[in-house]
Structures are given as C-alpha cells and as structure tokens.
Design a protein around this motif. Structure first.
Motif, PDB file in Angstrom:
ATOM      1  N   THR A  26       0.832  -1.204   0.000  1.00  0.00           N
ATOM      2  CA  THR A  26       0.000   0.000   0.000  1.00  0.00           C
ATOM      3  C   THR A  26       0.866   1.253   0.000  1.00  0.00           C
ATOM      4  N   ILE A  27       1.943   1.226   0.760  1.00  0.00           N
ATOM      5  CA  ILE A  27       2.869   2.365   0.778  1.00  0.00           C
ATOM      6  C   ILE A  27       3.536   2.514  -0.590  1.00  0.00           C
ATOM      7  N   ALA A  28       3.876   1.391  -1.230  1.00  0.00           N
ATOM      8  CA  ALA A  28       4.498   1.438  -2.557  1.00  0.00           C
ATOM      9  C   ALA A  28       3.545   2.002  -3.595  1.00  0.00           C
ATOM     10  N   SER A  29       2.242   1.805  -3.412  1.00  0.00           N
ATOM     11  CA  SER A  29       1.269   2.312  -4.386  1.00  0.00           C
ATOM     12  C   SER A  29       1.254   3.838  -4.426  1.00  0.00           C
ATOM     13  N   GLU A  30       1.695   4.488  -3.358  1.00  0.00           N
ATOM     14  CA  GLU A  30       1.797   5.948  -3.357  1.00  0.00           C
ATOM     15  C   GLU A  30       2.907   6.424  -4.286  1.00  0.00           C
ATOM     16  N   GLU A  31       3.880   5.535  -4.578  1.00  0.00           N
ATOM     17  CA  GLU A  31       4.975   5.848  -5.492  1.00  0.00           C
ATOM     18  C   GLU A  31       4.713   5.293  -6.887  1.00  0.00           C
ATOM     19  N   ASN A  32       3.443   5.018  -7.201  1.00  0.00           N
ATOM     20  CA  ASN A  32       3.020   4.510  -8.510  1.00  0.00           C
ATOM     21  C   ASN A  32       3.574   3.105  -8.790  1.00  0.00           C
ATOM     22  N   LYS A  33       3.635   2.270  -7.738  1.00  0.00           N
ATOM     23  CA  LYS A  33       4.093   0.890  -7.874  1.00  0.00           C
ATOM     24  C   LYS A  33       2.987  -0.045  -7.413  1.00  0.00           C
ATOM     25  N   VAL A  34       2.885  -1.193  -8.072  1.00  0.00           N
ATOM     26  CA  VAL A  34       1.888  -2.197  -7.722  1.00  0.00           C
ATOM     27  C   VAL A  34       2.618  -3.526  -7.559  1.00  0.00           C
ATOM     28  N   VAL A  35       2.222  -4.311  -6.553  1.00  0.00           N
ATOM     29  CA  VAL A  35       2.876  -5.588  -6.273  1.00  0.00           C
ATOM     30  C   VAL A  35       1.914  -6.723  -6.608  1.00  0.00           C
ATOM     31  N   PHE A  36       2.420  -7.720  -7.361  1.00  0.00           N
ATOM     32  CA  PHE A  36       1.624  -8.882  -7.738  1.00  0.00           C
ATOM     33  C   PHE A  36       2.366 -10.155  -7.370  1.00  0.00           C
ATOM     34  N   LYS A  37       1.600 -11.210  -7.006  1.00  0.00           N
ATOM     35  CA  LYS A  37       2.165 -12.554  -6.963  1.00  0.00           C
ATOM     36  C   LYS A  37       2.121 -13.053  -8.394  1.00  0.00           C
ATOM     37  N   VAL A  38       3.216 -13.620  -8.874  1.00  0.00           N
ATOM     38  CA  VAL A  38       3.277 -14.083 -10.251  1.00  0.00           C
ATOM     39  C   VAL A  38       3.742 -15.535 -10.300  1.00  0.00           C
ATOM     40  N   LEU A  39       3.603 -16.130 -11.463  1.00  0.00           N
ATOM     41  CA  LEU A  39       4.057 -17.493 -11.704  1.00  0.00           C
ATOM     42  C   LEU A  39       5.557 -17.568 -11.474  1.00  0.00           C
ATOM     43  N   LYS A  40       6.047 -18.640 -10.853  1.00  0.00           N
ATOM     44  CA  LYS A  40       7.472 -18.744 -10.542  1.00  0.00           C
ATOM     45  C   LYS A  40       8.339 -18.779 -11.793  1.00  0.00           C
ATOM     46  N   THR A  41       7.774 -19.234 -12.914  1.00  0.00           N
ATOM     47  CA  THR A  41       8.558 -19.326 -14.148  1.00  0.00           C
ATOM     48  C   THR A  41       8.431 -18.076 -15.015  1.00  0.00           C
ATOM     49  N   ALA A  42       7.654 -17.080 -14.575  1.00  0.00           N
ATOM     50  CA  ALA A  42       7.425 -15.877 -15.376  1.00  0.00           C
ATOM     51  C   ALA A  42       8.678 -15.009 -15.429  1.00  0.00           C
ATOM     52  N   THR A  43       8.933 -14.449 -16.614  1.00  0.00           N
ATOM     53  CA  THR A  43      10.062 -13.545 -16.790  1.00  0.00           C
ATOM     54  C   THR A  43       9.572 -12.100 -16.724  1.00  0.00           C
ATOM     55  N   LYS A  44      10.512 -11.164 -16.595  1.00  0.00           N
ATOM     56  CA  LYS A  44      10.145  -9.752 -16.519  1.00  0.00           C
ATOM     57  C   LYS A  44       9.397  -9.275 -17.764  1.00  0.00           C
ATOM     58  N   PRO A  45       9.851  -9.626 -18.987  1.00  0.00           N
ATOM     59  CA  PRO A  45       9.093  -9.200 -20.167  1.00  0.00           C
ATOM     60  C   PRO A  45       7.677  -9.789 -20.214  1.00  0.00           C
ATOM     61  N   GLU A  46       7.502 -11.041 -19.757  1.00  0.00           N
ATOM     62  CA  GLU A  46       6.168 -11.642 -19.724  1.00  0.00           C
ATOM     63  C   GLU A  46       5.267 -10.919 -18.731  1.00  0.00           C
ATOM     64  N   ILE A  47       5.821 -10.560 -17.575  1.00  0.00           N
ATOM     65  CA  ILE A  47       5.047  -9.845 -16.552  1.00  0.00           C
ATOM     66  C   ILE A  47       4.653  -8.469 -17.068  1.00  0.00           C
ATOM     67  N   LYS A  48       5.592  -7.776 -17.707  1.00  0.00           N
ATOM     68  CA  LYS A  48       5.300  -6.447 -18.257  1.00  0.00           C
ATOM     69  C   LYS A  48       4.197  -6.524 -19.302  1.00  0.00           C
ATOM     70  N   ALA A  49       4.292  -7.494 -20.217  1.00  0.00           N
ATOM     71  CA  ALA A  49       3.270  -7.644 -21.261  1.00  0.00           C
ATOM     72  C   ALA A  49       1.914  -7.974 -20.659  1.00  0.00           C
ATOM     73  N   ALA A  50       1.892  -8.827 -19.638  1.00  0.00           N
ATOM     74  CA  ALA A  50       0.628  -9.222 -19.024  1.00  0.00           C
ATOM     75  C   ALA A  50      -0.041  -8.047 -18.323  1.00  0.00           C
TER      76      ALA A  50
END
Length: 103
Positions: A26-50
């Motif tokens: 919630t504190i990070a959301s004030e800095e325009n950041k969002v936190v997600f749980k993601v698939l363990k095999t997911a890469t940064k480009p896949e997360i960005k695209a999703a």
C-alpha cells in the motif's frame, strides 16, 4: 477474436496470480508501484506484457523477488510454505491500477 489472441490472453491471466495487499504494498502504491504474486517461471518481459495487456497501462519497470518457503509448525504439525515470486511493477506517470476492485 482469433484463437491465438484468446490463447495469448489466457497466458496473461496465468502469469499474474493475484495482487499483494499488504501495508508495504500500500505504501508502494503511493509511489506509482503495484505488487503482484506471479508465476514462478514468469520472466520480466512476460510480466510487463501481461500487466500492460490486462490493465491497459504503461509499465516503466518490473522488479522481481523470490521468497523461499519457510518451515512452520501449525498445531503441532510440521510443514513448509511454498516459494512465492512477487513482481513490483512501476507504472508510467499518469497511469494507475486499483487492485481492490479486481479484474
């Protein structure tokens, strides 16, 4: 919609497991950041695209962290928590995601 586009959207839904709603997130959301749980095999480009595809926002950066599962004792039973991969997604200026409303 073509079959490949539907399959691609399904893949995006598989990459992002759930939003993380904690005090730190919630504190990070004030800095325009969002936190997600993601698939363990997911890469940064896949997360960005999703995230860009599902929430229709512009992503500037993706930082990931892998939290190893802890050994716990619950009511006298020993167990191990699962490993969890999280992604901290920094959004471009002017873009916002409200994780409390859901998809």
């Amino acid at each position: 919609m073509s079959a490949s586009k539907i399959a691609q959207d399904a893949r995006h839904y598989d990459v992002i497991v759930s939003p993380v709603i904690t005090e730190k997130a919630t504190i990070a959301s004030e800095e325009n950041k969002v936190v997600f749980k993601v698939l363990k095999t997911a890469t940064k480009p896949e997360i960005k695209a999703a995230v860009e595809r599902l929430f229709d926002v512009k992503v500037e950066a993706v930082n990931t962290l892998l939290r190893k599962g802890k050994k716990k004792v619950f009511k006298g039973t020993r167990g191990v928590q699962s490993d969890v991969k999280r992604a901290v997604v920094t959004l471009a200026e002017g873009h916002k995601i409200d994780v409390t409303t859901g998809l």
